[in-house]
Enzyme design. Structure first.
Site, mmCIF file in Angstrom:
data_model
loop_
_atom_site.group_PDB
_atom_site.id
_atom_site.type_symbol
_atom_site.label_atom_id
_atom_site.label_comp_id
_atom_site.label_asym_id
_atom_site.label_seq_id
_atom_site.Cartn_x
_atom_site.Cartn_y
_atom_site.Cartn_z
ATOM 1 N N LYS A 13 53.569 19.714 10.627
ATOM 2 C CA LYS A 13 53.177 18.823 11.731
ATOM 3 C C LYS A 13 51.658 18.666 11.807
ATOM 4 C CE LYS A 13 55.150 21.417 14.933
ATOM 5 N NZ LYS A 13 55.755 22.532 14.176
ATOM 6 N N ARG A 86 57.788 21.331 23.467
ATOM 7 C CA ARG A 86 58.597 22.309 22.744
ATOM 8 C C ARG A 86 59.831 22.703 23.540
ATOM 9 N NH1 ARG A 86 54.202 24.522 19.369
ATOM 10 N NH2 ARG A 86 55.012 25.919 17.789
ATOM 11 N N ARG A 120 49.783 30.475 4.378
ATOM 12 C CA ARG A 120 48.871 29.627 5.153
ATOM 13 C C ARG A 120 47.579 30.348 5.507
ATOM 14 N NH1 ARG A 120 51.314 26.441 10.161
ATOM 15 N NH2 ARG A 120 51.613 28.480 11.127
ATOM 16 N N ARG A 150 46.685 33.612 10.342
ATOM 17 C CA ARG A 150 47.006 33.700 11.768
ATOM 18 C C ARG A 150 47.770 34.988 12.066
ATOM 19 N NH1 ARG A 150 49.552 28.011 13.635
ATOM 20 N NH2 ARG A 150 50.910 29.461 14.740
ATOM 21 N N ARG A 161 59.935 32.841 15.478
ATOM 22 C CA ARG A 161 59.515 31.502 15.915
ATOM 23 C C ARG A 161 60.522 30.446 15.487
ATOM 24 N NH1 ARG A 161 54.004 31.784 13.182
ATOM 25 N NH2 ARG A 161 53.777 29.573 13.651
HETATM 26 P P1 AMP Z 1 51.652 26.347 16.677
HETATM 27 O O1 AMP Z 1 50.222 26.386 16.245
HETATM 28 O O2 AMP Z 1 52.094 24.990 17.132
HETATM 29 O O3 AMP Z 1 52.584 26.948 15.650
HETATM 30 O O4 AMP Z 1 51.763 27.270 17.980
HETATM 31 C C1 AMP Z 1 51.485 28.657 17.899
HETATM 32 C C2 AMP Z 1 52.073 29.352 19.121
HETATM 33 O O5 AMP Z 1 51.472 28.847 20.323
HETATM 34 C C3 AMP Z 1 53.577 29.163 19.318
HETATM 35 O O6 AMP Z 1 54.355 30.065 18.561
HETATM 36 C C4 AMP Z 1 53.711 29.408 20.823
HETATM 37 O O7 AMP Z 1 53.644 30.778 21.130
HETATM 38 C C5 AMP Z 1 52.428 28.759 21.371
HETATM 39 N N1 AMP Z 1 52.641 27.332 21.702
HETATM 40 C C6 AMP Z 1 52.072 26.257 21.094
HETATM 41 N N2 AMP Z 1 52.481 25.113 21.662
HETATM 42 C C7 AMP Z 1 53.343 25.468 22.645
HETATM 43 C C8 AMP Z 1 54.139 24.742 23.580
HETATM 44 N N3 AMP Z 1 54.131 23.392 23.606
HETATM 45 N N4 AMP Z 1 54.905 25.443 24.448
HETATM 46 C C9 AMP Z 1 54.920 26.796 24.445
HETATM 47 N N5 AMP Z 1 54.218 27.540 23.578
HETATM 48 C C10 AMP Z 1 53.432 26.895 22.685
#
Ligand code: AMP
Length: 206
Positions: A13, A86, A120, A150, A161
């Site tokens: 994404k 989400r 990554r 990360r 996740r």
């Molecule tokens: P990402 O970088 O999109 O993979 O997000 C990393 C982490 O941030 C996720 O595993 C969640 O813990 C948190 N996170 C990111 N976006 C959201 C969202 N829209 N709602 C809830 N948690 C989020």
């Protein structure tokens, strides 16, 4: 116009949205990037979000929705939403804020996700995303910043996740299918083909 990028962690994404900023003129809004910035700056929101992120859980809806509302109040361009919404509650809140024109649904499997996320690397300075499968240097080629893995990119957290995605985020596919907004893209395809396909979708709904 506003587009949502939907898909499990590691579906691409963020990479796809960032590659489409220049050609579409749309803003790239990644809630994951915003939360990592809050953590880096040691804000109250960052401190609260970190415990959820480290465990592979979702950050509570109210925190996320407030953060997105604030960010959108400063944004004039259309937006590519990456990692938001989400949950159905977030999607409903977004419906109350703005109109969505298309949802890009990137589909892939847990094994591909583990492979991809395992390799990554992110730039500490500018957030650019790399993968050891095609980039072996330790510094960012864009800004020279140091690359890091990360904290939530371990195999155990990735699986967690993915499960959270299936339970909480995948229902959004039907939510948006009912609104006839979903465009399906195979996340495992060639990157340039995916960019071309998504560009054509964005052009067609503009
Ligand atoms: P990402 O970088 O999109 O993979 O997000 C990393 C982490 O941030 C996720 O595993 C969640 O813990 C948190 N996170 C990111 N976006 C959201 C969202 N829209 N709602 C809830 N948690 C989020």
């Amino acid at each position: 116009m506003n587009v949502i990028f939907l898909g499990p962690p590691g579906a691409g994404k963020g990479t796809l949205a960032s590659r489409l900023v220049a050609s579409t003129g749309l803003d790239h809004l990644s809630t994951g990037d915003m939360l990592r910035e809050e953590i880096k700056n040691n804000t109250e929101l960052g401190k609260e979000a970190k415990q959820y992120i480290d465990e592979g859980k979702l950050v509570p809806d109210t925190l996320i929705i407030d953060m997105v509302k604030q960010r959108l109040s400063h944004t004039k361009a259309g937006v590519m939403f990456d990692g938001f919404p989400r949950t159905v509650a977030q999607a409903k809140a977004l419906d109350g804020i703005t109109t969505i024109d298309a949802v890009i649904n990137l589909s892939t499997t847990v094994n591909v996700v583990i492979d991809r996320i395992g390799g990554r690397r992110l730039c500490k300075q500018c957030g650019a995303v790399y993968n050891v499968s095609w980039y072996s240097k330790s510094l960012c080629e864009k800004c020279g910043g140091e690359l890091y893995t990360r904290a939530d990119d371990t195999e155990e957290t990735i699986k967690k996740r993915f499960d959270v995605y299936l339970a909480e985020t995948a229902p959004l596919i039907d939510y948006y299918r009912d609104k006839q907004l979903v465009h399906d893209i195979d996340a495992n395809g060639d990157i340039q083909e995916k960019i071309d396909a998504i560009s054509a979708i964005i052009e067609s709904v503009k």
